[in-house]
Design a protein around this motif. Structure first.
Motif, PDB file in Angstrom:
ATOM      1  N   THR A 131       0.858  -1.167   0.000  1.00 33.56           N
ATOM      2  CA  THR A 131       0.000   0.000   0.000  1.00 33.56           C
ATOM      3  C   THR A 131       0.902   1.227   0.000  1.00 33.56           C
ATOM      4  O   THR A 131       1.665   1.450   0.943  1.00 33.56           O
ATOM      5  CB  THR A 131      -0.880   0.029   1.257  1.00 33.56           C
ATOM      6  OG1 THR A 131      -1.596  -1.206   1.328  1.00 33.56           O
ATOM      7  CG2 THR A 131      -1.843   1.192   1.199  1.00 33.56           C
ATOM      8  N   VAL A 132       0.821   2.017  -1.028  1.00 27.67           N
ATOM      9  CA  VAL A 132       1.723   3.151  -1.185  1.00 27.67           C
ATOM     10  C   VAL A 132       1.504   4.196  -0.102  1.00 27.67           C
ATOM     11  O   VAL A 132       0.376   4.585   0.167  1.00 27.67           O
ATOM     12  CB  VAL A 132       1.537   3.812  -2.566  1.00 27.67           C
ATOM     13  CG1 VAL A 132       2.390   5.060  -2.681  1.00 27.67           C
ATOM     14  CG2 VAL A 132       1.873   2.848  -3.675  1.00 27.67           C
TER      15      VAL A 132
ATOM     16  N   HIS B 100      12.622   0.470  -6.732  1.00 21.53           N
ATOM     17  CA  HIS B 100      12.537  -0.138  -5.417  1.00 21.53           C
ATOM     18  C   HIS B 100      11.305   0.278  -4.644  1.00 21.53           C
ATOM     19  O   HIS B 100      10.921   1.439  -4.661  1.00 21.53           O
ATOM     20  CB  HIS B 100      13.775   0.215  -4.590  1.00 21.53           C
ATOM     21  CG  HIS B 100      15.046  -0.286  -5.189  1.00 21.53           C
ATOM     22  ND1 HIS B 100      15.723   0.406  -6.158  1.00 21.53           N
ATOM     23  CD2 HIS B 100      15.742  -1.429  -4.989  1.00 21.53           C
ATOM     24  CE1 HIS B 100      16.789  -0.279  -6.515  1.00 21.53           C
ATOM     25  NE2 HIS B 100      16.844  -1.396  -5.832  1.00 21.53           N
ATOM     26  N   ILE B 101      10.698  -0.678  -3.976  1.00 19.31           N
ATOM     27  CA  ILE B 101       9.673  -0.367  -2.990  1.00 19.31           C
ATOM     28  C   ILE B 101      10.239  -0.719  -1.629  1.00 19.31           C
ATOM     29  O   ILE B 101      10.804  -1.804  -1.451  1.00 19.31           O
ATOM     30  CB  ILE B 101       8.398  -1.204  -3.210  1.00 19.31           C
ATOM     31  CG1 ILE B 101       7.765  -0.866  -4.560  1.00 19.31           C
ATOM     32  CG2 ILE B 101       7.390  -0.918  -2.108  1.00 19.31           C
ATOM     33  CD1 ILE B 101       6.370  -1.441  -4.725  1.00 19.31           C
ATOM     34  N   ILE B 102      10.130   0.195  -0.708  1.00 21.74           N
ATOM     35  CA  ILE B 102      10.628  -0.043   0.647  1.00 21.74           C
ATOM     36  C   ILE B 102       9.437  -0.134   1.589  1.00 21.74           C
ATOM     37  O   ILE B 102       8.595   0.758   1.617  1.00 21.74           O
ATOM     38  CB  ILE B 102      11.520   1.121   1.126  1.00 21.74           C
ATOM     39  CG1 ILE B 102      12.684   1.310   0.156  1.00 21.74           C
ATOM     40  CG2 ILE B 102      12.031   0.857   2.528  1.00 21.74           C
ATOM     41  CD1 ILE B 102      12.675   2.663  -0.500  1.00 21.74           C
ATOM     42  N   LYS B 108      11.998  -3.910   4.461  1.00 19.32           N
ATOM     43  CA  LYS B 108      12.197  -4.811   3.329  1.00 19.32           C
ATOM     44  C   LYS B 108      12.249  -3.998   2.037  1.00 19.32           C
ATOM     45  O   LYS B 108      11.504  -3.048   1.861  1.00 19.32           O
ATOM     46  CB  LYS B 108      11.036  -5.811   3.249  1.00 19.32           C
ATOM     47  CG  LYS B 108      11.297  -6.960   2.295  1.00 19.32           C
ATOM     48  CD  LYS B 108      10.060  -7.841   2.147  1.00 19.32           C
ATOM     49  CE  LYS B 108      10.393  -9.147   1.446  1.00 19.32           C
ATOM     50  NZ  LYS B 108      11.095 -10.084   2.346  1.00 19.32           N
ATOM     51  N   ILE B 109      13.154  -4.368   1.158  1.00 17.37           N
ATOM     52  CA  ILE B 109      13.266  -3.688  -0.123  1.00 17.37           C
ATOM     53  C   ILE B 109      12.955  -4.674  -1.240  1.00 17.37           C
ATOM     54  O   ILE B 109      13.544  -5.751  -1.297  1.00 17.37           O
ATOM     55  CB  ILE B 109      14.685  -3.116  -0.331  1.00 17.37           C
ATOM     56  CG1 ILE B 109      14.988  -2.050   0.720  1.00 17.37           C
ATOM     57  CG2 ILE B 109      14.827  -2.537  -1.732  1.00 17.37           C
ATOM     58  CD1 ILE B 109      16.424  -1.564   0.702  1.00 17.37           C
ATOM     59  N   LEU B 137      13.100   5.427  -9.021  1.00 20.87           N
ATOM     60  CA  LEU B 137      11.797   5.570  -8.387  1.00 20.87           C
ATOM     61  C   LEU B 137      11.828   4.836  -7.061  1.00 20.87           C
ATOM     62  O   LEU B 137      12.235   3.686  -6.977  1.00 20.87           O
ATOM     63  CB  LEU B 137      10.681   4.980  -9.255  1.00 20.87           C
ATOM     64  CG  LEU B 137       9.302   4.907  -8.587  1.00 20.87           C
ATOM     65  CD1 LEU B 137       8.791   6.299  -8.243  1.00 20.87           C
ATOM     66  CD2 LEU B 137       8.304   4.202  -9.480  1.00 20.87           C
ATOM     67  N   ARG B 138      11.456   5.549  -6.058  1.00 19.09           N
ATOM     68  CA  ARG B 138      11.445   4.957  -4.733  1.00 19.09           C
ATOM     69  C   ARG B 138      10.037   5.096  -4.196  1.00 19.09           C
ATOM     70  O   ARG B 138       9.490   6.201  -4.147  1.00 19.09           O
ATOM     71  CB  ARG B 138      12.454   5.719  -3.888  1.00 19.09           C
ATOM     72  CG  ARG B 138      12.267   5.627  -2.422  1.00 19.09           C
ATOM     73  CD  ARG B 138      13.321   6.503  -1.770  1.00 19.09           C
ATOM     74  NE  ARG B 138      12.862   7.055  -0.519  1.00 19.09           N
ATOM     75  CZ  ARG B 138      13.434   8.087   0.086  1.00 19.09           C
ATOM     76  NH1 ARG B 138      14.452   8.700  -0.466  1.00 19.09           N
ATOM     77  NH2 ARG B 138      12.965   8.526   1.226  1.00 19.09           N
TER      78      ARG B 138
END
Lengths: 157, 157
Positions: A131-132, B100-102, B108-109, B137-138
């Motif tokens: 979930t952003v 990457h989504i953190i 967690k990445i 993009l993060r």
DNA sequence: GTGGGTGCAAAGTGTTTGCAAGTGT
DNA sequence: ACACTTGCAAACACTTTGCACCCAC
């Protein structure tokens, strides 16, 4: 253009302080007025320098202690462009989803918004099971066209 | 999966050193072998720790002096997630445009790639008169779904 | 042999914090 | 008055650097 929005932002922040039972001191007033009287991105050090023009008693410590309040209030956005200092953006409340292109040659930062980009980001995140909360797209580029037009100032700041 | 790619990366880096007339010392060898024997992201401090297991004579200074060489060679990617240390990614050569989504909860990445995203970014940049050099993009998010599935480890590292 | 490389510890940089004094409410 | 704030300087965390010795080529 944003004169009304800016004084509204200042107002909002003072309310934010009140709601948290925090005090409106002269130093905080100087800092807040500085922040919301510019459209420019700034660093902590710049904010100190500018705030001191309004109230020379503002100290570095107070600036660093006020910045988290500003970001917590949602009116200022903290950003990281890979330099060793953070950059703050006072335009956040008006445009909470804007992204940035940085010219590697002249350090110019241009903001932009894109609905399509937002939609795509949300879609991807959902597919991955997240979930952003916030997103930050940073594009490093060279503004060759701008140079041709004489708008790229290599001297930096 | 990437065993071949990884020893190829190691090879490439040693060539990179040769081409620049830089020497292949035991310490550099230990660091490089460490970097390209993992898929994980790491910090400078972790790299030091791991490298010392291979060669206890590796010093912090050498790690910090070698990291710029690794990024300059294009085989490792330096990233900034808003923490006060940098994170390095040894998967860069294979997937130079991943994002990457953190998870803000468990740090967690997750990496992902998206052609549509790339296309969109290039389009936007061009419209603004820039030539893209790199993009990052993060997305900060919470992996609520993962938690439900028991995959979100709140303890962090 | 020599020019680049190394470890060490000291220095840097941006940011945070302990403390005693000051101040908004 | 009381709790929150402040300035100062020391402390911090990460990274860089000066220097004398070392070693890959």
């Amino acid at each position: 253009m944003a004169d009304l929005e800016r004084s509204a932002a200042k107002e909002k922040f003072l309310n934010f302080l009140e709601q948290k039972n925090l005090r409106i001191t002269n130093q905080r007033r100087a800092i807040v007025e500085t922040v919301f009287s510019t459209d420019q991105h700034f660093t902590a050090e710049q904010l100190l320098e500018w705030s001191r023009k309004r109230d020379s008693s503002v100290s570095r410590a107070t600036v660093y202690r006020t910045l988290p309040l500003l970001t917590e209030s949602g009116l200022v956005h903290e950003m990281d462009f890979g330099k060793d200092y953070k950059i703050y953006d006072p335009n956040y409340a008006d445009h909470p989803n804007h992204n940035h292109i940085i010219c590697d040659d002249c350090d110019k930062i241009v903001e932009f918004e894109s609905e399509r980009l937002e939609t795509l980001e949300n879609e991807i995140s959902q597919n991955l099971g997240f979930t952003v909360k916030s997103q930050q797209l940073r594009i490093n580029a060279s503004c060759e066209d701008m140079k041709k037009l004489g708008a790229c100032n290599k001297k930096g700041h």
